[in-house]
Design an enzyme around this catalytic site. Structure first.
Site, PDB file in Angstrom:
ATOM      1  N   SER A   1       0.948  -2.038   3.768  1.00 45.15           N
ATOM      2  CA  SER A   1       2.187  -2.218   4.531  1.00 45.15           C
ATOM      3  C   SER A   1       2.575  -0.893   5.154  1.00 45.15           C
ATOM      4  O   SER A   1       2.401   0.168   4.531  1.00 45.15           O
ATOM      5  CB  SER A   1       3.312  -2.703   3.608  1.00 45.15           C
TER       6      SER A   1
ATOM      7  N   TYR B   1       8.338  -1.185  -3.957  1.00 46.65           N
ATOM      8  CA  TYR B   1       7.417  -1.902  -3.075  1.00 46.65           C
ATOM      9  C   TYR B   1       6.620  -0.934  -2.199  1.00 46.65           C
ATOM     10  O   TYR B   1       5.383  -1.015  -2.129  1.00 46.65           O
ATOM     11  CB  TYR B   1       8.194  -2.880  -2.187  1.00 46.65           C
TER      12      TYR B   1
END
Length: 245
Positions: A64, A105
């Site tokens: 990501s 995350y």
């Protein structure tokens, strides 16, 4: 799966699990769930299946853009912290203040990129033709990724207004259809056979090669993460592939 219970040869391993978990929860092993899901699960799967991958196969890690604190993606979610496997696995324990969900995350995704590059180096040293790629699918609405968020946030994320707002901010934009097709191509298309050690990104309808964060190229951090992860997943010497030593 073959009749004798063994796994047949694999064209690719797609490490695509991803979770952004609100609150601090722990796996059955006692590890913080975001790190356990997004990194340790992939790491163990890779170790146990790599010998089943065909000679010119692929390993693709869904990362990501949030892993890079210099990008809008990283700044909005929360800058990744030090990828210390033991600290990440025990986040919030022993009276320590837990890291925010966004930072947990983004850091887990930094671990994905570090692992993809370390895997590439190990495969090259062993003479393997297996390709290791890090892939950023971009912001993709409709995947269920935000299912733990409040309903208004989930609804807003599906609107055309929110998509245009994200683009104006400079967020890396993907889509379920294009990013999904891109992941499949990275796993099977001969055009990406030479993509080992690279970072590819789905951005507004284009699949491009770009640079990942500065920290993701730190070989010392990658090696420490790799070795510490082996300890955390209790990898036995008999389970470790000669390709990865």
């Amino acid at each position: 799966m073959l009749d004798d219970g063994t796994v047949d040869h694999l064209q690719a391993i797609l490490c695509n699990a991803g979770a952004r978990i609100q609150g601090v929860n722990y796996s059955v092993d006692g590890y913080e769930e975001t790190f356990a899901t997004n990194h340790l699960g992939h790491f163990l799967l890779l170790q146990l299946l790599i010998d089943r991958v065909v000679e010119n196969g692929r390993v693709v890690f869904t990362a990501s853009g949030t892993h890079d604190p210099e990008t809008v993606d990283g700044k909005l979610v929360g800058a990744a912290v030090e990828p210390n496997a033991f600290m990440l696995a025990t986040d919030g324990k022993e009276g320590r203040k837990p890291t925010s969900a966004g930072k947990r995350y983004s850091t887990s995704k930094l671990c994905n990129v570090l692992t993809a590059y370390e895997l590439d180096r190990r495969l090259r040293r062993s003479g393997s033709a297996i390709t290791s790629i890090a892939f950023d699918p971009g912001s993709t609405a409709g995947t269920g990724f935000l299912r733990a968020m409040p309903w208004p946030v989930r609804w807003l994320s599906t609107t055309a207004f929110f998509k245009q707002f994200q683009k104006r901010l400079g967020i890396t934009m993907g889509s379920m259809e294009f990013s999904g097709i891109s992941l499949a191509r990275l796993g099977a298309d001969p055009a990406f056979a030479g993509g080992s050690g690279k970072y590819l990104q789905s951005n507004d309808g284009y699949l491009i090669e770009t640079r990942s964060s500065a920290m993701s190229y730190d070989e010392e951090r990658a090696l420490k993460l790799w070795n510490d992860s082996k300890l955390l997943v209790h990898l036995q010497p008999s389970e470790e592939s000669t390709l990865l030593r």
